[in-house]
Design a protein around this motif. Sequence first.
Motif, PDB file in Angstrom:
ATOM      1  N   GLU A 148       0.908  -1.211   0.182  1.00 35.91           N
ATOM      2  CA  GLU A 148      -0.046  -0.062  -0.183  1.00 35.91           C
ATOM      3  C   GLU A 148       1.026   1.307   0.029  1.00 35.91           C
ATOM      4  N   PRO A 149       0.881   1.901  -1.061  1.00 29.70           N
ATOM      5  CA  PRO A 149       1.860   3.012  -1.118  1.00 29.70           C
ATOM      6  C   PRO A 149       1.772   4.265  -0.210  1.00 29.70           C
ATOM      7  N   ASP A 150       2.525   5.101   0.078  1.00 29.69           N
ATOM      8  CA  ASP A 150       2.271   6.152   1.110  1.00 29.69           C
ATOM      9  C   ASP A 150       1.816   7.208   0.152  1.00 29.69           C
ATOM     10  N   SER A 151       0.744   7.740   0.372  1.00 28.12           N
ATOM     11  CA  SER A 151      -0.098   8.799  -0.643  1.00 28.12           C
ATOM     12  C   SER A 151       0.847  10.235  -0.495  1.00 28.12           C
ATOM     13  N   THR A 152       1.565  10.418   0.493  1.00 28.24           N
ATOM     14  CA  THR A 152       2.423  11.402   0.606  1.00 28.24           C
ATOM     15  C   THR A 152       3.536  11.555  -0.182  1.00 28.24           C
ATOM     16  N   GLN A 153       3.974  10.380  -0.602  1.00 23.62           N
ATOM     17  CA  GLN A 153       5.316  10.214  -1.555  1.00 23.62           C
ATOM     18  C   GLN A 153       5.161  10.639  -2.875  1.00 23.62           C
ATOM     19  N   GLU A 178      10.754   8.628  -6.135  1.00 24.05           N
ATOM     20  CA  GLU A 178      11.241   7.510  -5.022  1.00 24.05           C
ATOM     21  C   GLU A 178      11.755   6.242  -6.015  1.00 24.05           C
ATOM     22  N   ASP A 221       2.559   1.545  -8.432  1.00 20.35           N
ATOM     23  CA  ASP A 221       2.736   1.751  -7.080  1.00 20.35           C
ATOM     24  C   ASP A 221       2.802   0.824  -5.974  1.00 20.35           C
TER      25      ASP A 221
END
Length: 289
Positions: free
Chosen positions: A221-226, A231, A272
């Motif tokens: 689950e990717p970090d939405s803030t990244q 990255e 992602d």
Amino acid sequence: MANSKFEYVKHFEQPDQLLPNTWVVVRLDGRGFTKFSAKHGFEKPNDRRALDLMNAAARGVVTELPDITIAYGVSDEYSFVFHKTCSLFERRSSKLVSTVVSTFTAYYVHLWSTYFPDSPLSPPLPSFDGRAVCYPSVQNLRDYLSWRQVDCHINNLYNTTFWALIQLGGMDATEAEKSLKGTYSADKHEILFSRFSVNYNNEPEILRKGSVIFRDYELVEPDSTQNIMLEVEKLAEPVQQSKTQAEKDKKKRAKAPIVVQHLDIIKDDFWDRRPWLLSNKPGKVPKET
């Protein structure tokens, strides 16, 4: 090493190194497949046996060459992506292309009777050509794969409509081609639905999206803030690994199942949730069910 007066011929060999620190895509295509498919009675507009055979052959290539991170195929073409850290065959184009094409062809011929048991091979036998292209960034690579998937959709929608006009509408090839000249995607959808009650969106995903092959790990689950692209670009930079770490990664890849799926690879979600495809760092191997 023994020397002879004939050794001068080595000077005719030219270097064919691929650019370092780039993604390498080896794309192969069937040679003369229009005649080949007609000879063996491939169904129109799509023959599921032929597609499954292409996928099986491509899966064999990915299995034998762990440096391939992802492969995408449609019709009689397949693209194999080597990570930018790959040093296989010293990144020589001729060796990389010939290895991929010969391995694919060997599997295709070997598996032929599994998918076409009633149509034995005879000359002219199936053959493929290939080329290697370098892409310097993740965005370039993703745009290339997106281009191939968009082409898959455009071509399949046209072929589905074209053959519906012939097989269901009673037209010949010239009439069908003429009636589709200048039409847009929406027009083809309308022809299929209004004239033949075919909802193109219900067609199998393998036909609309093509096939993607990769080593499968647990989804993340990717970090939405990244900033995912930044990255990934960072992760994709070549890193000098120790022999121990390289061996661990190799064992992880060997344990990961190689899957053939029919997914949207244009949207960010696919990438992602599978960061290992671009980072070249194995993920968590899923538990056996």
